[in-house]
Design a protein around this motif. Structure first.
Motif, PDB file in Angstrom:
ATOM      1  N   THR A  23       0.826  -1.343  -0.052  1.00 43.53           N
ATOM      2  CA  THR A  23      -0.033  -0.134  -0.061  1.00 43.53           C
ATOM      3  C   THR A  23       0.767   1.178  -0.083  1.00 43.53           C
ATOM      4  OG1 THR A  23      -0.177  -0.090   2.401  1.00 43.53           O
ATOM      5  CG2 THR A  23      -1.785  -1.034   1.214  1.00 43.53           C
ATOM      6  N   MET A  27      -0.841   4.954   0.093  1.00 42.95           N
ATOM      7  CA  MET A  27      -0.918   5.362   1.485  1.00 42.95           C
ATOM      8  C   MET A  27       0.142   6.406   1.623  1.00 42.95           C
ATOM      9  SD  MET A  27      -3.730   3.837   2.361  1.00 42.95           S
ATOM     10  CE  MET A  27      -3.847   4.206   4.116  1.00 42.95           C
ATOM     11  N   LYS A  30       2.119  11.090  -1.609  1.00 42.34           N
ATOM     12  CA  LYS A  30       0.910  12.081  -2.070  1.00 42.34           C
ATOM     13  C   LYS A  30       1.532  13.260  -2.868  1.00 42.34           C
ATOM     14  CE  LYS A  30      -2.959  14.870  -0.737  1.00 42.34           C
ATOM     15  NZ  LYS A  30      -3.530  15.620   0.328  1.00 42.34           N
ATOM     16  N   ARG A  41       3.754  10.716   3.649  1.00 42.43           N
ATOM     17  CA  ARG A  41       2.784  10.575   4.968  1.00 42.43           C
ATOM     18  C   ARG A  41       3.251   9.210   5.807  1.00 42.43           C
ATOM     19  NH1 ARG A  41      -2.725  10.832   2.085  1.00 42.43           N
ATOM     20  NH2 ARG A  41      -1.442   9.210   0.727  1.00 42.43           N
ATOM     21  N   ASN A  44       0.618   7.159   7.883  1.00 37.53           N
ATOM     22  CA  ASN A  44      -0.436   6.307   7.172  1.00 37.53           C
ATOM     23  C   ASN A  44       0.348   5.041   7.146  1.00 37.53           C
ATOM     24  OD1 ASN A  44      -2.332   8.015   6.994  1.00 37.53           O
ATOM     25  ND2 ASN A  44      -1.915   8.306   4.694  1.00 37.53           N
ATOM     26  N   MET A  45       1.724   4.941   7.011  1.00 36.37           N
ATOM     27  CA  MET A  45       2.090   3.541   6.923  1.00 36.37           C
ATOM     28  C   MET A  45       2.194   2.740   7.968  1.00 36.37           C
ATOM     29  SD  MET A  45       5.938   2.660   5.524  1.00 36.37           S
ATOM     30  CE  MET A  45       6.201   1.457   4.675  1.00 36.37           C
ATOM     31  N   TYR A  47      -0.206   3.363  10.354  1.00 32.70           N
ATOM     32  CA  TYR A  47      -1.500   2.880  10.575  1.00 32.70           C
ATOM     33  C   TYR A  47      -1.678   1.592   9.877  1.00 32.70           C
ATOM     34  CZ  TYR A  47      -2.301   7.583  12.626  1.00 32.70           C
ATOM     35  OH  TYR A  47      -2.332   8.756  13.304  1.00 32.70           O
ATOM     36  N   THR A  48      -1.319   1.620   8.712  1.00 30.89           N
ATOM     37  CA  THR A  48      -1.469   0.277   7.831  1.00 30.89           C
ATOM     38  C   THR A  48      -1.158  -0.915   8.528  1.00 30.89           C
ATOM     39  OG1 THR A  48      -1.459   1.934   5.942  1.00 30.89           O
ATOM     40  CG2 THR A  48      -1.627  -0.565   5.436  1.00 30.89           C
TER      41      THR A  48
END
Lengths: 407, 235
Positions: A23, A27, A30, A41, A44-45, A47-48
Motif C-alpha cells: 500500500t 498510502m 502524495k 505520509r 499512514n504507513m 496505521y496500515t
C-alpha cells in the motif's frame, strides 16, 4: 509464550510488512501538483501496519478456534443449535413463542416495520422455494427471480384486464410459476453445475428483458400501478388494516410453505432429489426417472416464487421490471447458501437476516453492500455449511454390539 | 430370459461394444471376464438402458427393451449394482434401501424383503440409521447389493462386486451372491476382474476383449482353459 503463538505473531508481522509495502504507493506518497512537491505520509504507513497486524492476528486466531471447534464437533456429532432444534421440550415452546410473536407483531410495531417484515417474509418464501431446487435437488438456479416476476405480473395483468382478485390469482400465480419452471427445466435437463447456472441466469434475464421491451403486454419500464391489496369479504379496510391483513396472509403462506417442504424432504421424492444430487447413474439403476424428478424440483420450487410474486405485487401496489433484476436472484441464493442449504430453519434465519439487516443498516448507506459482501465471505470461511447446517438424521450408534467388518 | 443380439454401443466417437451377442437362461449365473476397458461395464450399462445401444437388440422375457428408458427397464425386473458401489452417501442405510424400492408400492412385501436383506447382511441392520457414506467399503458393497435386490429383480446385474475389497470380504460377498441366486432363482450377470472366484461361481462365462466376445464356455471349462489361465488367472 509457547511456540505456536509466537509463530502466528511472526506470520501476522510478515503480513503487516507485506501490506505496508503493497500500500506504500497509495498510502504514503502524495503528490502535491500545485507546489510540485511530494508529501511523505509515513504515519499512514504505521496505521496500515498496525491495522494489518491486528486484523491478521484476529483472522488467525479465528481460524485456529474454528479448527479446535471442529475437532470438538466431530466428537459430539452435532452443534449446539442443532441439538436445541432436536430437543422437543425446547423446540415446541420456542415455536409457540415465535408464532405468538408473529401474530402480535403488527400490533406492537409501526406500519413501516410491518411492511419491512412482509417483504422479509416474502423472501423467506422465495428462499424456501429455491431451497428445493438448490438445497435438495442440487440444481444451481441463478434465474429464480424470473418465476417471482411471473407471479407478480400474473396478478398485475390479470387484475388489470380481467379484474381478478388476489385470492383467485394466488393459485394461478403458483401454477404459472410451476409451468415456467417446467419450461425452463425441460431444456436444461442434461446440464449440470456451471452450465446449468449460466443457462438459468440467461433465462432470468430473458424474462426481465421481455417485460422491459414488450410494451403492449407488460407496459415496459413504466410498469403497472394501482394493484389492489387483497380484499376480505368485501369489507372496506383502511390502508393500515390492509397491510396487517396482508401480513397475516404472508405469515400463513410461510407456515404452509414450511409444512409442505418439511413433508417433501421426508418423502420418497425428497430423498430421490438428494440421491440424484449425489449420483445420477445409481439413481437410474434404481429406476428413478431423472427427467421427471428434476422437473418436479423445478416446478415445485417455482410454485412458491409464483405465489410470492403475487403477494409482492399486492404489497407494493406497483411493479416494473426493475424489481426483478439478477441481483434479486443473487440475494435469494445467498439466503439459501448463508442460511444452510437444505435446512428449513437455516433458510428462514438466513432470509430474515439478509433482508432485515440491510434494511436497518440503511443509515450506513454506502457501506451496506460492502458489509453484506464481507459477512458472506466470513460466513464461507468460518461456517461453510451455512448458519444452521442441515442435519438429516441423528446417528444412532449402539456400543457393545459393533463387530466391524474391516476391508 | 435375456438375449443380446449383435449389440453395439458408442461413447460419442468411440465404439465400446463391437457386436456383442450373449444370452442368459432363468436362474443362471453368467460371468463376464476381461481386462480393463474390455467393455464389461458397458454391456451391463447397455442392458439396463443407461448407455443405450446404437445397434442391435436386447430382449428381456421376450420383450425388446433396447430403446426403453432405464426406469422402464427397472420396472420390468432388471436391477443393477453399479461399479464402485455408488451408494448414496448422505442417505441413511434405510433410505438407501428405500430408494431401491422406488418403483414399488406393495408395502407389506417391501417389509418382508427388508427383513430378508437384513437376514443376508446382519451388519446393515445394525447400521440402518447411519449415513451410507460412513460405512466401510465392504459394507457399502453389501448395501449396494441389498439396494438392488430391494427392487425384486428377476435379473441382477453385478458390476465388479469385489472391487477394492479384502479377499475375505470378497469371498463372503460371492457366497451371498450364490445364496441370492439359489433362494430366489434370480438370474445373475456378473462382470468381474477376479476371474478365479467369478468363474467358480458362474454356470457359464464370456471372455471379453476390446468390445467383442472372444470365448464362451461353462465356468468349469473356462477355468481349465489354458488361454484364460494365462491371461486372467495368472497361473
Amino acid at each position: 509464550m509457547n511456540m505456536p503463538v509466537l509463530n502466528e505473531i511472526k506470520k501476522s508481522l510478515i503480513a503487516a510488512i507485506w501490506f505496508m509495502f503493497l500500500t506504500f504507493p497509495i498510502m504514503v506518497i502524495k503528490v502535491n501538483t500545485i507546489t510540485r512537491t511530494i508529501d511523505w505520509r509515513w504515519k499512514n504507513m504505521m496505521y496500515t501496519g498496525i491495522g494489518a497486524f491486528f486484523l491478521s492476528a484476529v483472522w488467525r486466531y479465528m481460524l485456529r478456534r474454528k479448527e479446535k471447534n471442529q475437532n470438538a464437533l466431530e466428537k459430539e456429532g452435532l452443534s449446539i443449535v442443532q441439538k436445541i432444534l432436536q430437543v422437543k421440550t425446547f423446540s415446541i415452546p420456542a415455536t409457540v413463542l415465535l408464532l405468538i410473536f408473529a401474530i402480535v407483531f403488527p400490533h406492537l410495531f409501526s406500519m413501516h416495520q410491518t411492511n419491512i417484515m412482509i417483504s422479509a417474509l416474502i423472501y423467506v418464501m422465495l428462499g424456501l422455494g429455491l431451497n428445493i431446487v438448490v438445497g435438495l435437488a442440487g440444481l444451481l438456479d441463478l434465474g429464480y427471480v424470473a418465476f417471482f416476476a411471473v407471479g407478480a405480473y400474473a396478478y398485475a395483468l390479470l387484475n388489470l384486464h380481467f379484474g381478478l382478485g388476489f385470492w383467485t390469482v394466488l393459485p394461478v400465480g403458483g401454477f404459472l410459476g410451476a409451468v415456467f419452471g417446467i419450461l425452463l427445466g425441460y431444456p436444461v435437463l442434461r446440464l449440470r453445475g456451471d452450465y446449468l447456472a449460466i443457462v438459468t441466469l440467461g433465462f432470468g434475464e430473458i424474462i426481465r428483458i421481455i417485460l422491459e421491451n414488450w410494451n403492449e403486454f407488460s407496459f415496459g419500464p413504466a410498469g403497472i400501478a394501482n394493484i389492489p391489496k387483497p380484499e376480505l369479504f368485501g369489507l372496506d379496510l383502511s390502508l393500515s388494516a390492509k397491510t396487517i391483513y396482508l401480513y397475516y396472509i404472508i405469515v400463513l403462506l410461510v407456515i404452509f410453505t414450511v409444512f409442505v417442504i418439511n413433508r417433501l424432504t421426508d418423502s420418497r421424492i425428497g430423498r430421490a432429489w438428494i440421491a440424484l444430487k449425489d449420483d445420477e447413474i445409481a439413481c437410474q439403476a434404481m429406476g428413478i426417472d431423472k427427467a421427471k424428478t428434476k422437473l418436479r424440483a423445478f416446478a415445485l420450487g417455482a410454485t412458491w416464487a409464483g405465489m410470492g410474486g403475487v403477494v409482492f405485487a399486492a404489497k407494493t401496489a406497483f411493479i416494473n421490471p426493475a424489481s426483478f433484476t439478477i441481483w434479486e436472484s443473487v440475494i435469494i441464493l445467498c439466503t439459501v447458501v448463508a442460511g444452510g442449504m437444505g435446512s428449513i430453519v437455516g433458510v428462514i434465519c438466513g432470509a430474515l437476516l439478509l433482508i432485515l439487516l440491510p434494511e436497518y443498516l440503511r443509515d450506513f448507506g454506502q457501506f451496506r453492500m460492502i458489509t453484506f459482501g464481507a459477512v458472506l465471505v466470513l460466513m464461507m470461511v468460518f461456517r461453510p455449511g451455512g448458519m444452521i447446517e442441515n442435519v438429516r438424521r441423528t446417528y444412532q450408534f449402539k456400543t457393545g454390539e459393533t463387530n466391524d467388518i474391516h476391508s | 430370459m435375456l438375449e443380446l443380439k449383435n449389440i453395439q454401443t458408442r461413447y460419442g466417437k468411440i465404439q465400446a461394444l463391437k457386436g456383442i451377442s450373449m444370452h442368459a437362461d432363468p436362474g443362471e449365473i453368467i460371468c463376464l471376464i476381461g481386462a480393463n476397458g474390455a467393455g464389461k461395464s458397458t454391456v451391463l450399462m447397455t442392458i439396463c438402458g443407461i448407455t443405450p445401444a446404437s445397434r442391435g437388440d436386447i430382449f428381456f422375457k421376450g420383450k425388446n427393451v433396447t430403446h426403453m428408458a432405464p426406469e422402464k427397464i427397472v420396472s420390468l425386473g432388471i436391477s443393477q449394482v453399479p461399479e464402485g458401489r455408488r451408494i448414496f452417501p448422505y442417505l441413511t442405510v434405510m433410505e438407501n434401501l428405500d430408494m431401491g424400492t422406488f418403483l414399488r408400492k406393495d408395502t407389506k412385501q417391501i417389509k418382508k424383503d427388508l427383513d430378508y436383506v437384513f437376514h443376508l447382511f446382519p451388519i446393515l441392520a445394525q447400521r440402518r440409521h447411519q449415513p451410507g457414506g460412513t460405512l466401510s467399503g465392504g459394507e457399502q458393497q453389501m448395501l449396494a447389493i441389498s439396494r438392488a435386490i430391494m427392487s425384486r429383480p428377476e435379473l441382477l446385474l453385478l458390476d465388479e462386486p469385489s472391487l477394492g475389497l479384502a479377499p475375505m470380504i470378497t469371498r463372503q460377498i460371492f457366497d451371498i451372491i450364490r445364496k441370492i441366486n439359489q433362494e430366489n432363482r434370480t438370474t445373475i450377470v456378473l462382470a468381474a476382474q477376479n476371474a478365479n472366484l467369478a468363474l467358480k461361481l458362474a454356470d457359464r462365462g464370456y471372455v471379453m476383449e476390446t468390445g467383442t466376445i472372444t470365448l464362451t464356455d461353462t465356468g468349469k471349462h473356462l477355468l481349465a482353459n489354458e488361454a484364460v489361465k494365462t491371461a486372467y488367472l495368472g497361473i
